[in-house]
Design a protein around this motif. Sequence first.
Motif, PDB file in Angstrom:
ATOM      1  N   ILE A   1       0.836  -1.210   0.000  1.00 49.85           N
ATOM      2  CA  ILE A   1       0.000   0.000   0.000  1.00 49.85           C
ATOM      3  C   ILE A   1       0.872   1.262   0.000  1.00 49.85           C
ATOM      4  CG2 ILE A   1      -1.645   1.338   1.379  1.00 49.85           C
ATOM      5  CD1 ILE A   1      -2.732  -1.437   2.351  1.00 49.85           C
ATOM      6  N   LEU A   2       1.950   1.212   0.793  1.00 49.04           N
ATOM      7  CA  LEU A   2       2.818   2.396   0.890  1.00 49.04           C
ATOM      8  C   LEU A   2       3.830   2.471  -0.257  1.00 49.04           C
ATOM      9  CD1 LEU A   2       3.529   2.458   4.738  1.00 49.04           C
ATOM     10  CD2 LEU A   2       1.910   3.857   3.444  1.00 49.04           C
ATOM     11  N   GLY A   3       3.924   1.390  -1.006  1.00 50.45           N
ATOM     12  CA  GLY A   3       4.873   1.399  -2.128  1.00 50.45           C
ATOM     13  C   GLY A   3       6.308   1.276  -1.669  1.00 50.45           C
ATOM     14  N   ILE A   4       6.523   0.541  -0.578  1.00 48.21           N
ATOM     15  CA  ILE A   4       7.879   0.330  -0.070  1.00 48.21           C
ATOM     16  C   ILE A   4       8.101  -1.167   0.094  1.00 48.21           C
ATOM     17  CG2 ILE A   4       7.992   2.567   1.116  1.00 48.21           C
ATOM     18  CD1 ILE A   4       7.253   1.157   3.700  1.00 48.21           C
ATOM     19  N   SER A   5       9.330  -1.554   0.441  1.00 44.07           N
ATOM     20  CA  SER A   5       9.593  -2.987   0.624  1.00 44.07           C
ATOM     21  C   SER A   5       9.074  -3.438   1.989  1.00 44.07           C
ATOM     22  CB  SER A   5      11.097  -3.253   0.519  1.00 44.07           C
ATOM     23  OG  SER A   5      11.755  -2.700   1.642  1.00 44.07           O
ATOM     24  N   GLU A   6       8.904  -4.726   2.087  1.00 45.09           N
ATOM     25  CA  GLU A   6       8.393  -5.266   3.354  1.00 45.09           C
ATOM     26  C   GLU A   6       9.378  -4.987   4.483  1.00 45.09           C
ATOM     27  OE1 GLU A   6       7.352  -9.368   3.110  1.00 45.09           O
ATOM     28  OE2 GLU A   6       6.844  -9.528   5.236  1.00 45.09           O
ATOM     29  N   ASN A   7      10.662  -5.171   4.194  1.00 41.47           N
ATOM     30  CA  ASN A   7      11.678  -4.902   5.222  1.00 41.47           C
ATOM     31  C   ASN A   7      11.642  -3.448   5.667  1.00 41.47           C
ATOM     32  OD1 ASN A   7      12.729  -7.389   5.658  1.00 41.47           O
ATOM     33  ND2 ASN A   7      14.329  -7.207   4.085  1.00 41.47           N
ATOM     34  N   ASN A   8      11.472  -2.598   4.694  1.00 40.32           N
ATOM     35  CA  ASN A   8      11.416  -1.163   5.010  1.00 40.32           C
ATOM     36  C   ASN A   8      10.209  -0.876   5.903  1.00 40.32           C
ATOM     37  OD1 ASN A   8      11.780   1.561   5.057  1.00 40.32           O
ATOM     38  ND2 ASN A   8      11.698   1.858   2.850  1.00 40.32           N
ATOM     39  N   ALA A   9       9.103  -1.526   5.587  1.00 41.81           N
ATOM     40  CA  ALA A   9       7.907  -1.332   6.415  1.00 41.81           C
ATOM     41  C   ALA A   9       8.166  -1.802   7.839  1.00 41.81           C
ATOM     42  CB  ALA A   9       6.736  -2.094   5.804  1.00 41.81           C
ATOM     43  N   LYS A  10       8.858  -2.920   7.962  1.00 40.96           N
ATOM     44  CA  LYS A  10       9.156  -3.439   9.304  1.00 40.96           C
ATOM     45  C   LYS A  10      10.096  -2.505  10.066  1.00 40.96           C
ATOM     46  CE  LYS A  10       8.447  -8.321   8.279  1.00 40.96           C
ATOM     47  NZ  LYS A  10       9.071  -9.614   7.982  1.00 40.96           N
ATOM     48  N   VAL A  11      11.099  -2.025   9.342  1.00 37.64           N
ATOM     49  CA  VAL A  11      12.056  -1.113   9.987  1.00 37.64           C
ATOM     50  C   VAL A  11      11.345   0.158  10.443  1.00 37.64           C
ATOM     51  CG1 VAL A  11      14.066   0.369   9.539  1.00 37.64           C
ATOM     52  CG2 VAL A  11      14.073  -2.004   8.787  1.00 37.64           C
ATOM     53  N   ARG A  12      10.489   0.680   9.569  1.00 35.90           N
ATOM     54  CA  ARG A  12       9.766   1.901   9.928  1.00 35.90           C
ATOM     55  C   ARG A  12       8.884   1.670  11.160  1.00 35.90           C
ATOM     56  NH1 ARG A  12       7.495   5.096   4.626  1.00 35.90           N
ATOM     57  NH2 ARG A  12       9.364   4.951   3.352  1.00 35.90           N
ATOM     58  N   ALA A  13       8.223   0.520  11.148  1.00 40.59           N
ATOM     59  CA  ALA A  13       7.337   0.210  12.281  1.00 40.59           C
ATOM     60  C   ALA A  13       8.147   0.097  13.569  1.00 40.59           C
ATOM     61  CB  ALA A  13       6.595  -1.086  11.994  1.00 40.59           C
ATOM     62  N   PHE A  14       9.283  -0.583  13.496  1.00 39.49           N
ATOM     63  CA  PHE A  14      10.130  -0.740  14.682  1.00 39.49           C
ATOM     64  C   PHE A  14      10.573   0.621  15.213  1.00 39.49           C
ATOM     65  CE2 PHE A  14      14.445  -1.091  16.440  1.00 39.49           C
ATOM     66  CZ  PHE A  14      14.189  -1.920  17.517  1.00 39.49           C
ATOM     67  N   ARG A  15      10.976   1.490  14.300  1.00 40.87           N
ATOM     68  CA  ARG A  15      11.438   2.817  14.724  1.00 40.87           C
ATOM     69  C   ARG A  15      10.282   3.631  15.334  1.00 40.87           C
ATOM     70  NH1 ARG A  15      15.250   4.141   9.541  1.00 40.87           N
ATOM     71  NH2 ARG A  15      17.003   2.828  10.160  1.00 40.87           N
ATOM     72  N   LEU A  16       9.107   3.408  14.760  1.00 40.57           N
ATOM     73  CA  LEU A  16       7.956   4.130  15.314  1.00 40.57           C
ATOM     74  C   LEU A  16       7.662   3.669  16.739  1.00 40.57           C
ATOM     75  CD1 LEU A  16       5.439   4.446  12.356  1.00 40.57           C
ATOM     76  CD2 LEU A  16       6.507   6.284  13.663  1.00 40.57           C
ATOM     77  N   LEU A  17       7.800   2.365  16.966  1.00 42.23           N
ATOM     78  CA  LEU A  17       7.585   1.858  18.326  1.00 42.23           C
ATOM     79  C   LEU A  17       8.624   2.454  19.279  1.00 42.23           C
ATOM     80  CD1 LEU A  17       6.675  -1.924  17.764  1.00 42.23           C
ATOM     81  CD2 LEU A  17       5.176   0.063  17.965  1.00 42.23           C
ATOM     82  N   GLN A  18       9.850   2.525  18.794  1.00 43.01           N
ATOM     83  CA  GLN A  18      10.901   3.131  19.618  1.00 43.01           C
ATOM     84  C   GLN A  18      10.578   4.593  19.932  1.00 43.01           C
ATOM     85  OE1 GLN A  18      13.840   1.474  20.760  1.00 43.01           O
ATOM     86  NE2 GLN A  18      12.584  -0.257  20.128  1.00 43.01           N
ATOM     87  N   LYS A  19      10.076   5.252  18.916  1.00 40.24           N
ATOM     88  CA  LYS A  19       9.741   6.667  19.099  1.00 40.24           C
ATOM     89  C   LYS A  19       8.596   6.831  20.105  1.00 40.24           C
ATOM     90  CE  LYS A  19       9.904   9.492  15.409  1.00 40.24           C
ATOM     91  NZ  LYS A  19       9.440  10.206  14.200  1.00 40.24           N
ATOM     92  N   LEU A  20       7.579   5.970  19.948  1.00 38.95           N
ATOM     93  CA  LEU A  20       6.452   6.042  20.884  1.00 38.95           C
ATOM     94  C   LEU A  20       6.906   5.730  22.310  1.00 38.95           C
ATOM     95  CD1 LEU A  20       3.584   4.365  18.803  1.00 38.95           C
ATOM     96  CD2 LEU A  20       3.670   6.731  19.604  1.00 38.95           C
ATOM     97  N   LYS A  21       7.812   4.746  22.406  1.00 36.36           N
ATOM     98  CA  LYS A  21       8.318   4.372  23.734  1.00 36.36           C
ATOM     99  C   LYS A  21       9.028   5.569  24.390  1.00 36.36           C
ATOM    100  CE  LYS A  21      11.106   0.777  25.927  1.00 36.36           C
ATOM    101  NZ  LYS A  21      11.953  -0.399  25.667  1.00 36.36           N
ATOM    102  N   LYS A  22       9.777   6.260  23.558  1.00 36.20           N
ATOM    103  CA  LYS A  22      10.513   7.426  24.065  1.00 36.20           C
ATOM    104  C   LYS A  22       9.530   8.520  24.507  1.00 36.20           C
ATOM    105  CE  LYS A  22      13.714  10.914  22.365  1.00 36.20           C
ATOM    106  NZ  LYS A  22      14.317  11.442  21.128  1.00 36.20           N
ATOM    107  N   TYR A  23       8.510   8.730  23.671  1.00 33.86           N
ATOM    108  CA  TYR A  23       7.543   9.772  23.989  1.00 33.86           C
ATOM    109  C   TYR A  23       6.714   9.413  25.223  1.00 33.86           C
ATOM    110  CZ  TYR A  23       8.436  11.788  19.343  1.00 33.86           C
ATOM    111  OH  TYR A  23       9.006  12.347  18.234  1.00 33.86           O
ATOM    112  N   MET A  24       6.552   8.108  25.420  1.00 36.60           N
ATOM    113  CA  MET A  24       5.707   7.671  26.551  1.00 36.60           C
ATOM    114  C   MET A  24       6.470   7.692  27.871  1.00 36.60           C
ATOM    115  SD  MET A  24       3.765   4.527  24.678  1.00 36.60           S
ATOM    116  CE  MET A  24       3.071   3.814  26.161  1.00 36.60           C
ATOM    117  N   THR A  25       7.775   7.799  27.792  1.00 36.81           N
ATOM    118  CA  THR A  25       8.571   7.807  29.036  1.00 36.81           C
ATOM    119  C   THR A  25       8.290   9.097  29.810  1.00 36.81           C
ATOM    120  OG1 THR A  25      10.282   6.570  27.894  1.00 36.81           O
ATOM    121  CG2 THR A  25      10.901   7.630  29.975  1.00 36.81           C
ATOM    122  N   PRO A  26       7.856   8.969  31.042  1.00 39.50           N
ATOM    123  CA  PRO A  26       7.487  10.176  31.783  1.00 39.50           C
ATOM    124  C   PRO A  26       8.711  11.079  32.074  1.00 39.50           C
ATOM    125  CG  PRO A  26       7.034   8.191  33.067  1.00 39.50           C
ATOM    126  CD  PRO A  26       7.660   7.754  31.808  1.00 39.50           C
TER     127      PRO A  26
END
Lengths: 209, 343
Positions: free
Chosen positions: A184-209
């Motif tokens: 759907i995004l027009g990217i590779s599956e690996n790229n999608a996984k990497v992006r998702a992983f980084r997003l989780l890391q980012k959310l984790k960072k933002y969620m840290t009080p």
Amino acid sequence: MHVNPEDTPPEMPSTIPITASAFHRTETQIGEEWSLIQAAQRDARRFGPLYEQYYRQLFLFVYKRVGDEDDAADVTAQVFVKALQNLNRYEDKGLPFASWLYRIALNEVNQFFRNNAKRSLTISTDSGSAIQLVAEIAEAQDECADEQQLQRMYAAMQRLAPDEVQLIQMRYFDKIPFKEVADILGISENNAKVRAFRLLQKLKKYMTP
Amino acid sequence: MKYTIRIDNAPPDEARIKQHMDFDKVYGQYKAAPKLGTWQRMRNKPARMAMIATIFAVGVLLFDAVAEEGRAGKAYQNAKHALQSQPAKPHSQAAPALGSPQATVFYRTLAQAPSTVWVELFAKVGEKRVAYTLPQSISLTVDGAMGTQALSVHRFDSLHSVWEELGKTSVKAISPSEMLPKKPTLETFISASPMPVVALQTAPFALDVSYEYFPELDAYDQVHWEQLTGEPFTALQKQGWDDLALRDLEDGTYQITFERGKTRAAIIARPLKGSQAYRDALAQQRKESPKSAEDRIAHAEGVRVRYEAALAEWERKAASARKAPPLYRHTFQAPTLGLYKVQ
């Protein structure tokens, strides 16, 4: 306070999974679908069966993002108009027809928000998916989260860019497989996984009080 | 809030969703929608458009390079052909390098198209072409109806078979009349064709001396001398002498020595005894002299004819030049030998 999944209401809200029938298909189904596409490419009036097959999925996909039934209906109609306009350029080269339609839908949703700047993108999920995401962010074994964590995650999501939110929505709330997210995004599956992983890391960072 | 978050929000049910389904309406919108033109579709995809533009630009460059290579090859063919017909001119500015063989640098126009001129610069030692490094750039000019704008100068890089741009020419408008050679004059023709030197014998001369010590000569009322060797008597006579001595060489000839201080000059002469001998000698001298005079007259006549022909040709060219449009002289500096293209 941790919330045990078992403590969640037994009556899960009826957020309709939109992915199962859209992406997981047998070869026979794919072959039949390709015949329908070719027929529609020859004569647009024969697009009807495909329209009926995908309307509900695309409507819900759009509805979850625009948050309004009438707007969702308008955008979905526009998705099919665009699909008809570009149908002759669709070729079955590994990109499933469903992914192609979802890509159009995603573009039309983005266009909707560009045209309606005062409207905000809607993130729709159910509690279960939200709790699963919190657990994944925390890399916890148990899928459990308290209300405070959930609120932190929702707050953290406010800090993400729209395309990042779309990826979270597709993968973790709509439960679309990585392969299809990538299509759907027009990217590779690996790229999608990497992006998702980084997003989780980012959310984790933002969620840290 | 940047995003609206909805948790556990129930979507419309199946029945409501179906109410929105209307394929005929979608099909109608599709038919009513203006068809996207190619240009519009391109504008919607800037990345693809940029890629196509890049491919097109690369294609144009490749085509141009290939065409240029073809043109270069043709130029060399023309050059070979031109070598047969156009004599090369030695270039005055190209001095041989120190210590090198006496290479002479030549230039020639190989081919000339309406807007392009190929010029070749090469060096030869004797009849053999040689590689030669110019000690300094030399100036080449191209004349013709090449326009008032400065032209690009390209040098053919034979190693890579490509044309390398060197710069622009400097342009000077010149009237065709200015390009005419200098108007011929009779003086220039005469100086260019010097009279042939006719070595005339010195005419028989007389000496104002007493021949009392030479009874064989004293017997004659007048003795003339016919010079056989030495500086001509007329020249010696102009120098002025204090004394002269006569010595019988006993072979019918005499040595006449002219003296002034310590300077001496001697000639050998034969005495012409009696008026008949004198007349015979004079006739012989005149016999040679009129022939030389005729040669001189014929030579002068030839010079005059050639001069008049050259003058008529010049007048014809001048009349034509006065009617012709101005020409433009393009000058550029050639740093090395090789093939140059001016366009």
